[in-house]
Design a protein around this motif. Sequence first.
Motif, short mmCIF file in Angstrom:
data_model
loop_
_atom_site.label_atom_id
_atom_site.label_comp_id
_atom_site.label_asym_id
_atom_site.label_seq_id
_atom_site.Cartn_x
_atom_site.Cartn_y
_atom_site.Cartn_z
N PRO A 1 2.77 -15.59 5.04
CA PRO A 1 3.59 -14.38 4.86
C PRO A 1 3.58 -13.97 3.38
O PRO A 1 3.69 -14.82 2.50
CB PRO A 1 4.98 -14.83 5.31
CG PRO A 1 4.75 -16.01 6.19
CD PRO A 1 3.54 -16.70 5.64
N LEU A 2 3.41 -12.69 3.15
CA LEU A 2 3.38 -12.19 1.78
C LEU A 2 4.71 -12.45 1.07
O LEU A 2 5.78 -12.10 1.59
CB LEU A 2 3.10 -10.69 1.76
CG LEU A 2 3.25 -9.99 0.42
CD1 LEU A 2 2.24 -10.51 -0.60
CD2 LEU A 2 3.11 -8.47 0.59
N GLN B 1 7.02 -2.00 -4.11
CA GLN B 1 6.60 -1.52 -2.80
C GLN B 1 7.44 -0.30 -2.40
O GLN B 1 8.48 -0.03 -2.99
CB GLN B 1 6.71 -2.64 -1.78
CG GLN B 1 5.81 -3.83 -2.09
CD GLN B 1 4.34 -3.45 -2.16
OE1 GLN B 1 3.92 -2.40 -1.64
NE2 GLN B 1 3.54 -4.28 -2.82
N GLN C 1 5.70 -7.03 5.84
CA GLN C 1 5.52 -7.71 7.12
C GLN C 1 4.11 -8.28 7.26
O GLN C 1 3.78 -8.87 8.29
CB GLN C 1 5.77 -6.72 8.27
CG GLN C 1 6.99 -5.81 8.10
CD GLN C 1 8.27 -6.55 7.77
OE1 GLN C 1 8.54 -7.59 8.35
NE2 GLN C 1 9.07 -6.00 6.85
N THR C 2 3.28 -8.09 6.23
CA THR C 2 1.89 -8.52 6.33
C THR C 2 1.72 -9.97 5.91
O THR C 2 2.65 -10.60 5.39
CB THR C 2 0.99 -7.64 5.45
OG1 THR C 2 1.37 -7.79 4.08
CG2 THR C 2 1.11 -6.18 5.84
N GLN C 3 0.51 -10.49 6.13
CA GLN C 3 0.16 -11.84 5.68
C GLN C 3 -0.98 -11.76 4.68
O GLN C 3 -1.83 -10.86 4.74
CB GLN C 3 -0.25 -12.71 6.87
CG GLN C 3 0.90 -13.05 7.80
CD GLN C 3 0.63 -14.31 8.61
OE1 GLN C 3 -0.51 -14.73 8.78
NE2 GLN C 3 1.70 -14.93 9.10
N VAL C 4 -0.98 -12.71 3.75
CA VAL C 4 -2.04 -12.81 2.74
C VAL C 4 -2.56 -14.25 2.76
O VAL C 4 -1.78 -15.19 2.63
CB VAL C 4 -1.50 -12.45 1.33
CG1 VAL C 4 -2.55 -12.73 0.27
CG2 VAL C 4 -1.08 -10.98 1.28
N ILE D 1 4.72 -3.13 4.20
CA ILE D 1 3.79 -4.10 3.60
C ILE D 1 4.38 -5.50 3.55
O ILE D 1 3.64 -6.49 3.54
CB ILE D 1 3.38 -3.63 2.18
CG1 ILE D 1 2.08 -4.34 1.76
CG2 ILE D 1 4.49 -3.85 1.17
CD1 ILE D 1 1.44 -3.76 0.52
#
Length: 429
Positions: free
Chosen positions: A33-34, A44, A26-29, A24
């Motif tokens: 980047p988160l 997490q 590595q995700t974007q929000v 998680i």
Amino acid sequence: MTPSSPGAPLQVAEILRLREDFPILQTQVNGHPLVYLDSGATSQRPLVVLDAEREFATTLNSAVHRGAHTLAAEATEAFEDARAAVARFVGADDDEIVWTSNATEAINLVAYAFSNASVGRGGAAAERFRLGAGDEIVTTEMEHHANLIPWQELAAHTGATLRVIPLDDDGALRLDENQITERTKLVAVTHVSNVLGVINPVEQLIAAAHGVGALVLLDACQSAPHLPLDVRALDVDFAVLSGHKMLGPTGIGALYGRRDLLEAMPPFLTGGSMITTVTITEAEYLPPPQRFEAGTQRVSQAVALAAAVRYLHDVGMPRIAAHEAALGQRLVDGLTAIDGVRVLGAGIDLPRVGLASFDIPGIHSHDAGQFLDDRGIAVRVGHHCAQPLHRRLGVTASTRASTYLYSTEAEVDGFLDGVSATIEFFGVH
């Protein structure tokens, strides 16, 4: 995960390597980047934890402590191996760990055992859990609601008095020798404040409680994930853990209880799996921990939590504690340096974990949190289930940033820049 020497500080390269274990992150929000700074609420999970639960579900899924077939036996072995792993992690024996759905249930288990004993359940062995008029339960003004409301209810059910250790103007516990007396039967205290991030001097309270024959329950939800925890060395009687705050899944928690106490306690939940003999009029119960594990258990979650504590052990809890202490100080120093920000508990001279809560007069915490979220920065807003603490410090809500082993200095600095930008955006100085 890269092996490392015990006690050595976590290095930047190691943290970046650890982060690869958490998909998680590595995700974007919102196109950014988160930056996950809400681990104090829910941490997490690394791949080994996600894989452990899935592997159990796809290869071992079966009822535990019931079936005689091979799959049931193997599932039971995995379930009890998980109990042993969590016991080792906190310095307990296997039969001193009771599975619960969460730490809130674990606290309620103890509270209702006291309540049931107080109406005569449990026989002579449960005498030390019986409460009545004149007896006292002691907790503090900084507790999470989960370590306050059950004691309010217990006092109401038994006629005992609930006494509360107050806070000073900075938010630190105001301890004195008159708070724990011969009337005290139980002291319930948080190890680490979920709002202030400070590590409380619980050794002093434990010694005082045991000096008058009182029992101690430690809320370790914010300490077990972040500090080396040895319940036997601390000499606590009970401690509660929350799986989802320590890299594990939701739906799993644990109660540590000294063996002799668990053996004397009447049960809380009753039904299948916690009995030896049942007739139409009465039942006999299993010894602990199974006495307190009625019904179908959270088996895959327990297996996953065991994977989480093994992961934490491999990284090294002293190293995690040192990393987070540095991040916590960086948070406090950085927030304090921003004009218009009030850091709750900043003046408390105690060690801390990587957590800080703050108020910006003129900006509601929800607005601050939303502004930060627009930048991909996840923080917590509200009263954090600690309304009495906020009320004592003169605020109704705060914004909280909380780190973990996967958090970086760069993330903290980006968050601090975001707080400054929040103030500029709302025009509050």
